[in-house]
Enzyme design. Structure first.
Site, short mmCIF file in Angstrom:
data_model
loop_
_atom_site.label_atom_id
_atom_site.label_comp_id
_atom_site.label_asym_id
_atom_site.label_seq_id
_atom_site.Cartn_x
_atom_site.Cartn_y
_atom_site.Cartn_z
N ASP A 1 -5.95 -3.67 -2.09
CA ASP A 1 -4.89 -3.26 -1.17
C ASP A 1 -4.24 -4.46 -0.46
OD1 ASP A 1 -3.42 -2.08 0.93
OD2 ASP A 1 -4.92 -0.54 1.27
N SER B 1 0.84 -1.20 0.00
CA SER B 1 0.00 0.00 0.00
C SER B 1 0.87 1.26 0.00
CB SER B 1 -0.96 -0.05 1.19
OG SER B 1 -2.05 0.82 0.99
#
Length: 314
Positions: free
Chosen positions: A198, A44
């Site tokens: 993510d 991320s």
């Protein structure tokens, strides 16, 4: 020579800022160019950072961009000036990651279960794609031969480290957009016929993906975990629930690395930094305070992490 990897976890806008300071402190404390890590693993916000390092940018380049220094690297300066907002747009009524529900139960991760129940995000990842495209070498990836960017397969819940051996071929912009695709905020990213969200929806760092590599040491920078916990008040109590879950996951990953004979240097934010960040890690207004708190706290934090790592001199 110590074979050392660098693993950087998720953390949004404020985690990015905190980690830039942590990178600079680790580099000074170890007298080590972090760009020379045997593996650069990022999840991320960590994916943005390892992509910068893998393309040859330094921690000071990152800090100059964050501080708005005149003459800062234009790619980094343009990227940190872009922001998707403090809150997501209204999502679409669809569940694109139901596979994460079963994965969350298997891995005893409530936040992964919740990620699988969130609707399809409508956020615009253009700022991430432009950043990745600007950093990429002609090959479509960065120059560092082992820059790994973690995303989560929406059907299986499997963590995939793009850039690693055996992973699906991905362009850097797609990999960063996938790794950053916060459930409920951004839509999944399709890579090689599979949809990804993510990497932080399944693990804050995924440091255990480094098991089996020819390494002596792993430096972990984890803005979304805090060993031992820090109490929260008001809205921060919700953030602490997520932080507690992610910390438990990182505890297991670090234990696995140490059981395999690797030294682990684990650096996380403490109470002062968390107070500066507040409950919303996407609150751009808090970035100057986060940088200031990180600069004040991290020299001692890094020194303590090194002292507790049982490492031997390189």
């Amino acid at each position: 020579m110590t074979k050392r990897a660098l693993a950087i976890g998720c953390g949004g806008t404020l985690g990015f800022a905190w980690t830039a300071v942590a990178l600079d402190e680790v580099q000074k404390a170890l007298d080590w160019d972090v760009r020379e890590a045997a593996v650069l693993l990022g999840t991320s916000a960590g994916s943005e950072l390892v992509a910068a390092l893998g393309s040859g940018r330094t921690p000071q380049d990152l800090l100059d961009a964050l501080d708005g220094v005149e003459g800062a690297d234009p790619v980094l300066a343009r990227h940190v000036a872009a922001h998707p907002g403090m809150l997501p747009p209204v999502p679409r009524p669809a569940l694109p990651a139901r596979g994460l529900v079963a994965a969350g139960f298997r891995n005893h991760a409530a936040y992964t279960v919740m990620a699988g129940l969130l609707p399809r995000g409508r956020g615009d990842a253009t700022f991430l794609r432009e950043y990745g495209a600007s950093l990429a070498a002609p090959s479509g990836w960065v120059a560092h031969p082992a820059t790994w960017i973690v995303g989560t397969d929406t059907r299986s819940g499997e963590r995939v480290a793009f850039g690693s051996d055996g992973a699906p071929q991905a362009a850097l912009d797609d990999a960063i957009a996938a790794s950053w695709a916060i459930p409920g905020w951004f839509p999944p990213v399709t890579i090689a016929g599979r949809d990804y969200l993510d990497g932080g929806s399944s693990s804050s760092v995924s440091a255990d993906l480094l098991l089996g590599q020819d390494l002596d040491e792993v430096v972990v920078l984890a803005p979304m975990t805090t060993a031992g916990g820090v109490p929260g008040r008001g809205a921060s109590r919700i953030e602490r629930l997520l932080r507690r879950q992610m910390t438990a996951g990182l505890d297991r990953e670090v234990a696995a690395l140490r059981a395999a004979g690797l030294t682990v240097v684990r650096v996380e934010p403490g109470a002062a930094e968390l107070a500066a960040m507040g409950a919303n890690f996407m609150d751009l207004r808090r970035r100057p305070a986060t940088l200031a708190a990180a600069r004040a706290a991290l020299p001692a934090t890094v020194a303590t992490a090194l002292a507790h790592s049982n490492r031997t001199p390189a």
